[in-house]
Design an enzyme around this catalytic site. Sequence first.
Site, PDB file in Angstrom:
ATOM      1  N   GLU A 143      63.316 -91.481  70.570  1.00 21.07           N
ATOM      2  CA  GLU A 143      62.457 -90.299  70.751  1.00 21.07           C
ATOM      3  C   GLU A 143      62.420 -89.886  72.230  1.00 21.07           C
ATOM      4  OE1 GLU A 143      61.218 -88.660  68.216  1.00 21.07           O
ATOM      5  OE2 GLU A 143      61.207 -90.109  66.571  1.00 21.07           O
TER       6      GLU A 143
ATOM      7  N   LYS B 120      55.939 -83.575  75.512  1.00 24.93           N
ATOM      8  CA  LYS B 120      55.260 -83.373  74.221  1.00 24.93           C
ATOM      9  C   LYS B 120      53.985 -82.563  74.431  1.00 24.93           C
ATOM     10  CE  LYS B 120      53.968 -85.010  69.793  1.00 24.93           C
ATOM     11  NZ  LYS B 120      54.013 -86.002  68.754  1.00 24.93           N
TER      12      LYS B 120
ATOM     13  N   ARG C  85      33.137 -85.958  57.912  1.00 29.84           N
ATOM     14  CA  ARG C  85      33.751 -84.677  58.328  1.00 29.84           C
ATOM     15  C   ARG C  85      34.205 -84.686  59.797  1.00 29.84           C
ATOM     16  NH1 ARG C  85      29.360 -83.095  55.245  1.00 29.84           N
ATOM     17  NH2 ARG C  85      29.970 -82.430  53.168  1.00 29.84           N
TER      18      ARG C  85
ATOM     19  N   HIS D 245      62.669 -95.698  61.839  1.00 31.83           N
ATOM     20  CA  HIS D 245      62.637 -94.241  61.952  1.00 31.83           C
ATOM     21  C   HIS D 245      63.476 -93.757  63.153  1.00 31.83           C
ATOM     22  CE1 HIS D 245      61.022 -90.185  61.999  1.00 31.83           C
ATOM     23  NE2 HIS D 245      60.598 -90.364  63.229  1.00 31.83           N
TER      24      HIS D 245
ATOM     25  N   GLU E  70      52.266 -76.442  64.868  1.00 29.18           N
ATOM     26  CA  GLU E  70      53.658 -76.300  64.432  1.00 29.18           C
ATOM     27  C   GLU E  70      53.923 -75.030  63.637  1.00 29.18           C
ATOM     28  OE1 GLU E  70      55.517 -80.035  63.385  1.00 29.18           O
ATOM     29  OE2 GLU E  70      57.029 -78.974  62.224  1.00 29.18           O
TER      30      GLU E  70
ATOM     31  N   LYS F 113      48.741 -85.142  65.273  1.00 29.94           N
ATOM     32  CA  LYS F 113      49.142 -85.190  63.863  1.00 29.94           C
ATOM     33  C   LYS F 113      48.662 -86.520  63.295  1.00 29.94           C
ATOM     34  CE  LYS F 113      53.298 -82.369  63.395  1.00 29.94           C
ATOM     35  NZ  LYS F 113      54.723 -82.399  63.015  1.00 29.94           N
TER      36      LYS F 113
ATOM     37  N   ARG G 179      56.680 -76.061  68.209  1.00 31.40           N
ATOM     38  CA  ARG G 179      56.547 -77.516  68.001  1.00 31.40           C
ATOM     39  C   ARG G 179      57.643 -78.069  67.104  1.00 31.40           C
ATOM     40  NH1 ARG G 179      50.929 -81.028  67.268  1.00 31.40           N
ATOM     41  NH2 ARG G 179      51.976 -83.011  66.924  1.00 31.40           N
TER      42      ARG G 179
ATOM     43  N   ASN H  86      61.342 -81.832  66.087  1.00 29.89           N
ATOM     44  CA  ASN H  86      62.015 -82.407  64.924  1.00 29.89           C
ATOM     45  C   ASN H  86      63.528 -82.517  65.122  1.00 29.89           C
ATOM     46  OD1 ASN H  86      59.599 -82.592  63.469  1.00 29.89           O
ATOM     47  ND2 ASN H  86      59.738 -80.435  62.868  1.00 29.89           N
TER      48      ASN H  86
ATOM     49  N   HIS I  15      65.626 -84.935  63.185  1.00 25.02           N
ATOM     50  CA  HIS I  15      64.797 -85.449  62.101  1.00 25.02           C
ATOM     51  C   HIS I  15      65.234 -84.974  60.714  1.00 25.02           C
ATOM     52  CE1 HIS I  15      62.409 -86.817  65.417  1.00 25.02           C
ATOM     53  NE2 HIS I  15      61.461 -87.318  64.640  1.00 25.02           N
TER      54      HIS I  15
ATOM     55  N   HIS J  42      65.675 -87.902  58.429  1.00 27.92           N
ATOM     56  CA  HIS J  42      64.827 -88.145  57.260  1.00 27.92           C
ATOM     57  C   HIS J  42      65.677 -88.379  56.023  1.00 27.92           C
ATOM     58  CE1 HIS J  42      60.942 -86.187  58.984  1.00 27.92           C
ATOM     59  NE2 HIS J  42      61.004 -87.467  59.242  1.00 27.92           N
TER      60      HIS J  42
HETATM   61  N1  LIG Z   1      51.641 -88.544  64.364  1.00 30.94           N
HETATM   62  C1  LIG Z   1      52.823 -88.263  64.835  1.00 30.94           C
HETATM   63  O1  LIG Z   1      53.012 -87.261  65.539  1.00 30.94           O
HETATM   64  C2  LIG Z   1      53.954 -89.204  64.554  1.00 30.94           C
HETATM   65  C3  LIG Z   1      55.160 -89.062  65.243  1.00 30.94           C
HETATM   66  C4  LIG Z   1      56.160 -90.003  65.005  1.00 30.94           C
HETATM   67  C5  LIG Z   1      55.950 -91.027  64.099  1.00 30.94           C
HETATM   68  N2  LIG Z   1      54.765 -91.118  63.442  1.00 30.94           N
HETATM   69  C6  LIG Z   1      54.503 -92.198  62.494  1.00 30.94           C
HETATM   70  O2  LIG Z   1      54.535 -93.425  63.222  1.00 30.94           O
HETATM   71  C7  LIG Z   1      54.842 -94.477  62.322  1.00 30.94           C
HETATM   72  C8  LIG Z   1      55.829 -95.404  62.969  1.00 30.94           C
HETATM   73  O3  LIG Z   1      55.248 -95.955  64.121  1.00 30.94           O
HETATM   74  P1  LIG Z   1      55.847 -97.264  64.817  1.00 30.94           P
HETATM   75  O4  LIG Z   1      57.292 -97.109  64.981  1.00 30.94           O
HETATM   76  O5  LIG Z   1      55.000 -97.543  65.990  1.00 30.94           O
HETATM   77  O6  LIG Z   1      55.695 -98.366  63.676  1.00 30.94           O
HETATM   78  P2  LIG Z   1      54.545 -99.430  63.364  1.00 30.94           P
HETATM   79  O7  LIG Z   1      53.216 -98.902  63.641  1.00 30.94           O
HETATM   80  O8  LIG Z   1      54.824 -99.919  61.985  1.00 30.94           O
HETATM   81  O9  LIG Z   1      54.852-100.593  64.400  1.00 30.94           O
HETATM   82  C9  LIG Z   1      56.061-101.304  64.317  1.00 30.94           C
HETATM   83  C10 LIG Z   1      55.825-102.810  64.281  1.00 30.94           C
HETATM   84  O10 LIG Z   1      55.501-103.268  65.590  1.00 30.94           O
HETATM   85  C11 LIG Z   1      54.315-104.059  65.548  1.00 30.94           C
HETATM   86  N3  LIG Z   1      53.698-103.927  66.852  1.00 30.94           N
HETATM   87  C12 LIG Z   1      52.948-102.898  67.316  1.00 30.94           C
HETATM   88  N4  LIG Z   1      52.690-103.071  68.623  1.00 30.94           N
HETATM   89  C13 LIG Z   1      53.272-104.243  68.980  1.00 30.94           C
HETATM   90  C14 LIG Z   1      53.373-104.943  70.199  1.00 30.94           C
HETATM   91  N5  LIG Z   1      52.893-104.459  71.343  1.00 30.94           N
HETATM   92  N6  LIG Z   1      54.030-106.127  70.207  1.00 30.94           N
HETATM   93  C15 LIG Z   1      54.591-106.612  69.055  1.00 30.94           C
HETATM   94  N7  LIG Z   1      54.562-105.969  67.888  1.00 30.94           N
HETATM   95  C16 LIG Z   1      53.912-104.795  67.852  1.00 30.94           C
HETATM   96  C17 LIG Z   1      53.556-103.503  64.385  1.00 30.94           C
HETATM   97  O11 LIG Z   1      52.601-104.420  63.901  1.00 30.94           O
HETATM   98  C18 LIG Z   1      54.682-103.232  63.389  1.00 30.94           C
HETATM   99  O12 LIG Z   1      55.027-104.406  62.716  1.00 30.94           O
HETATM  100  C19 LIG Z   1      55.344 -93.817  61.057  1.00 30.94           C
HETATM  101  O13 LIG Z   1      54.363 -93.938  60.059  1.00 30.94           O
HETATM  102  C20 LIG Z   1      55.529 -92.372  61.438  1.00 30.94           C
HETATM  103  O14 LIG Z   1      55.315 -91.496  60.351  1.00 30.94           O
HETATM  104  C21 LIG Z   1      53.771 -90.227  63.659  1.00 30.94           C
END
Ligand SMILES: NC(=O)c1ccc[n+]([C@@H]2O[C@H](COP(=O)([O-])OP(=O)(O)OC[C@H]3O[C@@H](n4cnc5c(N)ncnc54)[C@H](O)[C@@H]3O)[C@@H](O)[C@H]2O)c1
Length: 362
Positions: free
Chosen positions: A185, A227, A121, A265, A237, A143, A241, A245, A248, A252
Amino acid sequence: MEKITVGLGERSYPIWIGEGILSRLGEALQAVGFPKKVAVVTNPTVRGLYGAKTLEILAESGFAADTIVIPDGEEYKNQTSLMQIYDGLIAGCFDRSSGLIALGGGVVGDITGFAAATYLRGIPFAQVPTTLLAQVDSSVGGKTAINHPLGKNLIGAFYQPLHVHIDVATLKSLPSREFAAGIAEVIKYGIIRDQDFFNWLGGHRDALSNLEHQALVEAVKRSCQIKANVVEIDEKESSLRAILNFGHTFGHAVETLTGYETFRHGEAVAIGMSVAARISRSLRLCSSEQVVLIDDLLKSFNLPIVPPSLSLEQYLQAMGRDKKVKEGVLRMVVNRGIGDCLIQDVDDPQSLFSSILPDLPN
Ligand SMILES: NC(=O)c1ccc[n+]([C@@H]2O[C@H](COP(=O)([O-])OP(=O)(O)OC[C@H]3O[C@@H](n4cnc5c(N)ncnc54)[C@H](O)[C@@H]3O)[C@@H](O)[C@H]2O)c1
């Protein structure tokens, strides 16, 4: 090093941003009273780059750390990987007086945060984001989520970390396409909240692309500050917040229609921001010159701005399924000039989108 606080009352937490500060992770965790028994959740890629160093730093500061490795990739942000984290925690006798550390990009951060929110929990967790997207966006704001086969991020919780630790030196190993996706972003923050920052990004394109650390720290700091300010006002949100988006809704749709494989993304968001700017212009909220400035900045970081050639009908249907649709009305964030934005209901999406995207096939 820069420090920011996300001010959420008793759930407030610090963000440390600097070059080479991974070495200070132990000190930072001690400062927030983080549990001494920790599990570092990561993936094989990031583990290979920063896993050993992180464990060494934690051990030096008296933390007892296990590692839990989940597969690399958005397709593994699912219940199987989540169960793998729970399995590791149960096998390692992790109780409420232990904590999780997410070491990786947004995928690792989101799933680790959700595991922390739900295991027993709720146990404390910290974010050590290693992609630019995770550093400026997903690690801040609480999030957390996993994907469901029927949609992204459908299962999740708002759950704030105890600490966010951003070492921009980790960006040196990041593939350039991932870096550009994160910059999308960053540009978003300028467009929706801070014209001066938008202009600053244009002036520091080379420094950022060359990964000059002062520029990186400044860009990450200003993004996190924007942010944090938004999240402080509207954590869950219910109103403001949603401006995060920007780009987005259409972005999306691009991701969904291309099966999440063609575009990162951030690239889809870049296309979505360019489209949103055109909508803004058609609503007389920004000028043609400002649309060009936005497009040029995105393009200067090798980001795409042209939507893939799919039919308008497909886009409208995909946007209709988006979480941002409320009671059947398409709700979009549109920029007001550069540095400000508002949330706008679109009553007749068909005619609006066909007027701004006349080249799409039928
Ligand atoms: N929680 C939130 O508010 C929020 C906001 C935006 C996106 N997201 C989520 O984030 C995710 C996308 O995140 P992302 O773009 O970081 O993708 P990711 O986590 O898949 O990372 C991208 C790639 O880079 C690699 N990598 C990570 N750090 C590295 C480094 N320093 N050197 C070399 N390679 C590295 C990873 O292994 C992966 O292959 C999605 O699932 C999305 O839904 C969440």
